[in-house]
Design a protein around this motif. Structure first.
Motif, PDB file in Angstrom:
ATOM      1  N   ALA A  10       6.760  93.347  73.597  1.00  0.00           N
ATOM      2  CA  ALA A  10       7.533  92.244  73.023  1.00  0.00           C
ATOM      3  C   ALA A  10       7.923  92.561  71.578  1.00  0.00           C
ATOM      4  N   THR A  11       7.152  93.428  70.924  1.00  0.00           N
ATOM      5  CA  THR A  11       7.446  93.811  69.539  1.00  0.00           C
ATOM      6  C   THR A  11       8.618  94.799  69.450  1.00  0.00           C
ATOM      7  N   GLY A  12       9.067  95.315  70.609  1.00  0.00           N
ATOM      8  CA  GLY A  12      10.175  96.266  70.607  1.00  0.00           C
ATOM      9  C   GLY A  12       9.706  97.718  70.705  1.00  0.00           C
ATOM     10  N   GLU A  13       8.411  97.908  70.532  1.00  0.00           N
ATOM     11  CA  GLU A  13       7.822  99.265  70.600  1.00  0.00           C
ATOM     12  C   GLU A  13       7.836  99.774  72.057  1.00  0.00           C
ATOM     13  N   ALA A  14       7.978 101.085  72.213  1.00  0.00           N
ATOM     14  CA  ALA A  14       7.961 101.654  73.570  1.00  0.00           C
ATOM     15  C   ALA A  14       6.549 101.583  74.159  1.00  0.00           C
ATOM     16  N   VAL A  15       6.475 101.297  75.450  1.00  0.00           N
ATOM     17  CA  VAL A  15       5.173 101.326  76.142  1.00  0.00           C
ATOM     18  C   VAL A  15       5.020 102.708  76.752  1.00  0.00           C
ATOM     19  N   LYS A  16       4.030 103.452  76.283  1.00  0.00           N
ATOM     20  CA  LYS A  16       3.803 104.794  76.821  1.00  0.00           C
ATOM     21  C   LYS A  16       2.367 104.914  77.267  1.00  0.00           C
ATOM     22  N   LEU A  17       2.172 105.360  78.468  1.00  0.00           N
ATOM     23  CA  LEU A  17       0.808 105.503  78.980  1.00  0.00           C
ATOM     24  C   LEU A  17       0.601 106.899  79.529  1.00  0.00           C
ATOM     25  N   CYS A  18      -0.623 107.379  79.387  1.00  0.00           N
ATOM     26  CA  CYS A  18      -0.994 108.657  79.990  1.00  0.00           C
ATOM     27  C   CYS A  18      -1.664 108.348  81.331  1.00  0.00           C
ATOM     28  N   PHE A  19      -1.197 108.952  82.393  1.00  0.00           N
ATOM     29  CA  PHE A  19      -1.762 108.672  83.712  1.00  0.00           C
ATOM     30  C   PHE A  19      -2.750 109.737  84.185  1.00  0.00           C
ATOM     31  N   ALA A  20      -2.979 110.750  83.360  1.00  0.00           N
ATOM     32  CA  ALA A  20      -3.978 111.740  83.764  1.00  0.00           C
ATOM     33  C   ALA A  20      -5.344 111.056  83.781  1.00  0.00           C
ATOM     34  N   TYR A  21      -6.032 111.104  84.894  1.00  0.00           N
ATOM     35  CA  TYR A  21      -7.379 110.541  85.054  1.00  0.00           C
ATOM     36  C   TYR A  21      -7.427 109.023  84.840  1.00  0.00           C
ATOM     37  N   ALA A 221      -4.496  97.952  78.601  1.00  0.00           N
ATOM     38  CA  ALA A 221      -4.838  99.371  78.685  1.00  0.00           C
ATOM     39  C   ALA A 221      -6.280  99.486  78.200  1.00  0.00           C
ATOM     40  N   GLU A 222      -6.999 100.384  78.793  1.00  0.00           N
ATOM     41  CA  GLU A 222      -8.449 100.547  78.622  1.00  0.00           C
ATOM     42  C   GLU A 222      -9.012 100.020  77.301  1.00  0.00           C
ATOM     43  N   GLY A 223      -9.892  99.072  77.443  1.00  0.00           N
ATOM     44  CA  GLY A 223     -10.644  98.616  76.267  1.00  0.00           C
ATOM     45  C   GLY A 223      -9.901  97.720  75.284  1.00  0.00           C
ATOM     46  N   GLY A 224      -8.610  97.527  75.492  1.00  0.00           N
ATOM     47  CA  GLY A 224      -7.854  96.777  74.491  1.00  0.00           C
ATOM     48  C   GLY A 224      -7.704  95.304  74.820  1.00  0.00           C
ATOM     49  N   VAL A 225      -6.665  94.731  74.228  1.00  0.00           N
ATOM     50  CA  VAL A 225      -6.308  93.339  74.453  1.00  0.00           C
ATOM     51  C   VAL A 225      -4.978  93.382  75.199  1.00  0.00           C
ATOM     52  N   PRO A 226      -4.711  92.466  76.147  1.00  0.00           N
ATOM     53  CA  PRO A 226      -3.436  92.529  76.865  1.00  0.00           C
ATOM     54  C   PRO A 226      -2.255  92.423  75.906  1.00  0.00           C
ATOM     55  N   ARG A 227      -1.172  93.108  76.228  1.00  0.00           N
ATOM     56  CA  ARG A 227       0.041  93.018  75.395  1.00  0.00           C
ATOM     57  C   ARG A 227       1.217  92.658  76.272  1.00  0.00           C
ATOM     58  N   ARG A 228       2.051  91.772  75.759  1.00  0.00           N
ATOM     59  CA  ARG A 228       3.240  91.347  76.496  1.00  0.00           C
ATOM     60  C   ARG A 228       4.249  92.483  76.496  1.00  0.00           C
ATOM     61  N   MET A 229       4.845  92.726  77.652  1.00  0.00           N
ATOM     62  CA  MET A 229       5.832  93.818  77.745  1.00  0.00           C
ATOM     63  C   MET A 229       6.895  93.483  78.787  1.00  0.00           C
ATOM     64  N   ARG A 230       7.967  94.225  78.795  1.00  0.00           N
ATOM     65  CA  ARG A 230       8.973  94.132  79.855  1.00  0.00           C
ATOM     66  C   ARG A 230       9.146  95.533  80.423  1.00  0.00           C
ATOM     67  N   VAL A 231       9.034  95.612  81.730  1.00  0.00           N
ATOM     68  CA  VAL A 231       9.109  96.915  82.398  1.00  0.00           C
ATOM     69  C   VAL A 231      10.557  97.414  82.395  1.00  0.00           C
ATOM     70  N   ALA A 232      10.723  98.718  82.189  1.00  0.00           N
ATOM     71  CA  ALA A 232      12.062  99.334  82.272  1.00  0.00           C
ATOM     72  C   ALA A 232      12.520  99.268  83.722  1.00  0.00           C
ATOM     73  N   TRP A 233      13.780  99.089  83.940  1.00  0.00           N
ATOM     74  CA  TRP A 233      14.294  98.911  85.302  1.00  0.00           C
ATOM     75  C   TRP A 233      15.183 100.072  85.703  1.00  0.00           C
ATOM     76  N   MET A 234      14.941 100.616  86.894  1.00  0.00           N
ATOM     77  CA  MET A 234      15.818 101.665  87.432  1.00  0.00           C
ATOM     78  C   MET A 234      16.548 101.085  88.634  1.00  0.00           C
ATOM     79  N   SER A 235      17.847 101.232  88.649  1.00  0.00           N
ATOM     80  CA  SER A 235      18.624 100.730  89.794  1.00  0.00           C
ATOM     81  C   SER A 235      18.348 101.626  91.002  1.00  0.00           C
ATOM     82  N   ASP A 236      18.742 101.163  92.191  1.00  0.00           N
ATOM     83  CA  ASP A 236      18.557 101.974  93.408  1.00  0.00           C
ATOM     84  C   ASP A 236      19.268 103.319  93.259  1.00  0.00           C
ATOM     85  N   ALA A 237      20.458 103.298  92.633  1.00  0.00           N
ATOM     86  CA  ALA A 237      21.219 104.549  92.488  1.00  0.00           C
ATOM     87  C   ALA A 237      20.477 105.521  91.572  1.00  0.00           C
ATOM     88  N   GLU A 238      19.887 104.980  90.509  1.00  0.00           N
ATOM     89  CA  GLU A 238      19.136 105.848  89.595  1.00  0.00           C
ATOM     90  C   GLU A 238      17.894 106.419  90.279  1.00  0.00           C
TER      91      GLU A 238
END
Ligand code: ATP
Ligand code: MG
Length: 256
Positions: A10-21, A221-238
């Motif tokens: 919601a702050t405009g910052e990118a949501v980036k997560l590492c999915f390894a493990y 995300a692990e150990g933190g506090v929940p943060r409001r976000m909006r998921v990026a959307w990919m169209s069917d064509a994308e």
């Protein structure tokens, strides 16, 4: 598997997560954006050369576009679902045996022995709708074991569910997920089932999310506090374009 882009806080910052493990659980009412989130993650996992993918899709259509990218694609077929989870469990045990022999605490992925990403859309279909009660219980037990022990062995689970209720996502299972995402829910109870008990009382109630904005959500995300976000959307064509490219990278036929 580092730095997957999932959308914006919601702050405009990118949501980036590492999915390894790391495993991810996503809950929310129908139409809240779970499959959109799943597509965004799969699109990036599909382009990683040290990653293989397995899709479970009770509805067939949610993940169909990735059919040529998945190494195993399980539709509404309980027997195949169980056979696949048993295979994954065996792989996990073999990896632990190798890791123990090499005194390694984490599996080191390579192109020949990659991360496996297992995406389940929709969890409740396999744990409470398809097959017999015994099969459903076996599915739940196998998945719980894979979520609990698979991380260090490089086996990553993404589980989506419309029904965030304790019978589908018991606390013992929920607490194994490092990342928890919740889209709009119809009750505060289901918001807490997905995120963790007590967050509603602290103001993180997914019932208050905007129903006209699918993908509007809270991410814990692990150990933190929940943060409001909006998921990026990919169209069917994308999605189709990325899936075709990923299929080619993997030496498969193109889907477009
Ligand atoms: N992040 C997003 N941004 C914009 N629109 C979105 C987003 N996520 C979803 N939508 C819209 O909402 C619709 C429903 O989203 P999605 O299929 O992801 O919901 P779902 O939670 O998986 O629902 P179901 O439980 O029925 O499978 C999409 O078809 C799309 O039109
Ligand atoms: Mg969906």
């Amino acid at each position: 598997m580092d730095d997957f882009y999932l959308g914006k806080y919601a702050t405009g910052e990118a949501v980036k997560l590492c999915f390894a493990y790391k495993n991810l659980l996503a809950g929310g009412e129908p139409g809240s954006g779970k499959s959109g989130l799943e597509q965004t993650i799969l699109a990036q996992a599909a382009l990683c050369v040290d990653t293989k993918l397995i899709g479970f899709d009770g509805k067939l259509v949610e993940l169909m576009q990735w059919a040529d990218v998945f190494d195993v694609f399980v539709g509404p077929d309980m027997r195949k679902a169980l056979a696949t989870l048993l295979w994954v469990q065996r792989l996990m045990d073999e990896r632990y045996a190798k890791m123990s022999a090499l005194k390694l605490r984490k599996h080191v992925p390579s192109q020949t022995d990659p991360f496996w990403v297992i995406s389940v859309d929709e969890l409740a279909y396999f744990t409470s709708v398809a097959g017999t009660k015994v099969e459903q219980e076996l599915f739940s037990a196998l998945l719980r074991d894979i979520v609990a022990r698979g991380r260090a062995a490089g086996i990553i689970v993404l589980a989506m569910t419309q029904r965030a209720s304790w019978d589908i996502v018991p606390t013992a299972l929920r607490d194994l997920f490092a990342y928890r995402w919740v889209g709009r829910c119809s009750t505060p109870g289901s918001s807490d089932v997905a995120l963790g008990a007590g967050w509603v009382d602290q103001g993180y109630n997914a019932m208050n999310l905007d129903p006209s904005k699918p993908g509007d959500s809270f991410l814990l995300a692990e150990g933190g506090v929940p943060r409001r976000m909006r998921v990026a959307w990919m169209s069917d064509a994308e999605v189709a374009q990325v899936a075709a490219f990923a299929a080619q990278l993997r030496g498969r036929k193109s889907v477009v």
